[in-house]
Design an enzyme around this catalytic site. Structure first.
Site, PDB file in Angstrom:
ATOM      1  CB  ALA A  10      -0.939   0.001   1.210  1.00 59.02           C
ATOM      2  NE  ARG A  34       9.163  -4.540   0.753  1.00 59.34           N
ATOM      3  CZ  ARG A  34       9.945  -4.557  -0.310  1.00 59.34           C
ATOM      4  NH1 ARG A  34      11.047  -5.276  -0.315  1.00 59.34           N
ATOM      5  NH2 ARG A  34       9.637  -3.859  -1.386  1.00 59.34           N
ATOM      6  CB  VAL A  59       4.075 -10.423   1.219  1.00 65.09           C
ATOM      7  CG1 VAL A  59       3.042  -9.319   1.425  1.00 65.09           C
ATOM      8  CG2 VAL A  59       4.919 -10.166  -0.012  1.00 65.09           C
ATOM      9  CE1 TYR A 151       5.953  -8.910 -12.348  1.00 60.32           C
ATOM     10  CE2 TYR A 151       5.510  -8.586 -14.689  1.00 60.32           C
ATOM     11  CZ  TYR A 151       5.206  -8.332 -13.363  1.00 60.32           C
ATOM     12  OH  TYR A 151       4.154  -7.498 -13.039  1.00 60.32           O
ATOM     13  CG  LEU A 183       3.434  -1.246 -20.604  1.00 60.85           C
ATOM     14  CD1 LEU A 183       3.630  -0.874 -22.068  1.00 60.85           C
ATOM     15  CD2 LEU A 183       4.769  -1.400 -19.907  1.00 60.85           C
ATOM     16  CB  THR A 186       4.108   2.474 -10.636  1.00 54.77           C
ATOM     17  OG1 THR A 186       4.596   1.263 -11.220  1.00 54.77           O
ATOM     18  CG2 THR A 186       2.603   2.539 -10.785  1.00 54.77           C
TER      19      THR A 186
HETATM   20  C1  8X3 Z   1       3.460  -5.001 -15.689  1.00 57.24           C
HETATM   21  C2  8X3 Z   1       3.217  -5.116 -17.130  1.00 57.24           C
HETATM   22  O1  8X3 Z   1       4.242  -5.617 -19.420  1.00 57.24           O
HETATM   23  O2  8X3 Z   1       5.705  -4.626 -17.782  1.00 57.24           O
HETATM   24  O3  8X3 Z   1       3.078  -6.101 -14.971  1.00 57.24           O
HETATM   25  O4  8X3 Z   1       5.043  -6.901 -17.573  1.00 57.24           O
HETATM   26  S1  8X3 Z   1       4.620  -5.589 -17.988  1.00 57.24           S
END
Ligand code: 8X3
Length: 250
Positions: A10, A34, A59, A151, A183, A186
């Site tokens: 948050a 954190r 987490v 990721y 996208l 942030t």
């Molecule tokens: C964020 C979108 O395309 O950078 O989760 O993976 S991307």
């Protein structure tokens, strides 16, 4: 608004924007992160608008997750909505060059962290026979892109967990929904590229990226549908984005 909402991650990005948006609408908020200083600041500013409590934990640390949630004050124990937002990308390399610590971080935060928090909160929702879990996934969980490997895998896991949760919690009247942003401008890319700000900024240049407030508004929309409606899977790109790799940049 007499709903209590628990938000992980948050203190920045989508999580912070969501906290701000929901505070304006008077939700009671449990803000987790954190960074104690940032949590304190949020409590001070948003506390002027609504009831706020904060929990400081990582987490990844399962003992800390469970003991933080057990330590909630009595008047914040009745959680109506859990927003599993905490998540990050660490590095962006071909699989053969990947940093194993980055892999651990992404799987520990994005997948295991989401599971720990959900596991700690679910018993009470089950007991009450009501609740709502909103999992913040990513379009990376829908489409793998070059060098996105781990990721993308972590966000594909969020997609699978979201579906599994919905099946298992159906009998308890608990809604489960995933929102998958493309996208969003942030600190996401700053974290991913480990402070290489020039590289990070380029990700959002030449088009209008989604802003964290856009996602906050969507989350608000999702959680304010009448109880018989569950927006179970919502994918949102900036208009300039057509896929992970097709972005109409000027
Ligand atoms: C964020 C979108 O395309 O950078 O989760 O993976 S991307």
């Amino acid at each position: 608004m007499d709903l209590t909402v628990f938000i992980t991650g948050a203190t920045s990005g989508i999580g912070k924007a969501t906290a701000e948006f929901l505070a304006k609408h008077n939700y009671r908020l449990i803000l987790c992160g954190r960074n104690q200083d940032r949590l304190k600041e949020l409590k001070q500013t948003l506390g002027k608008q609504t009831a706020i409590t904060t929990l400081q934990f990582d987490v990844r640390d399962k003992e800390a997750v469970f003991s933080a949630i057990e330590s909630l004050p009595e008047n914040f124990r009745d959680i109506d909505v859990l927003i599993n937002n905490a998540g990050n990308a660490h590095g962006m390399s071909s699989i053969q060059d990947g940093d194993i610590n980055d892999w651990d971080a992404m799987l520990d935060i994005n997948v295991k962290g989401l599971l720990y928090v959900s596991r700690a909160i679910l018993p009470k929702m089950i007991e009450k026979n009501t609740g709502f879990i909103v999992n913040i996934g990513s379009t990376a969980g829908k489409e793998v892109y070059p060098k996105g490997n781990v990721y993308c895998a972590s966000k594909s896991a969020v997609e699978a967990i979201n579906k599994g949760m919905r099946m298992d919690l159906n009998q308890y009247n608990i809604r489960v929904s995933a929102i998958h942003p493309g996208l969003v401008e942030t600190a996401f890319s700053d974290v991913r590229f480990k402070g290489d700000t020039e590289r990070a900024r380029k990700v959002y240049q030449g088009y209008k990226a989604l802003q964290p407030e856009d996602i906050a508004e969507i989350i608000h929309f999702v959680i304010t549908r009448p109880y018989h409606i569950n927006i179970e899977d919502l994918v949102v790109f900036p208009s300039a984005q057509a896929s992970a790799t097709i972005i109409n940049k000027k």
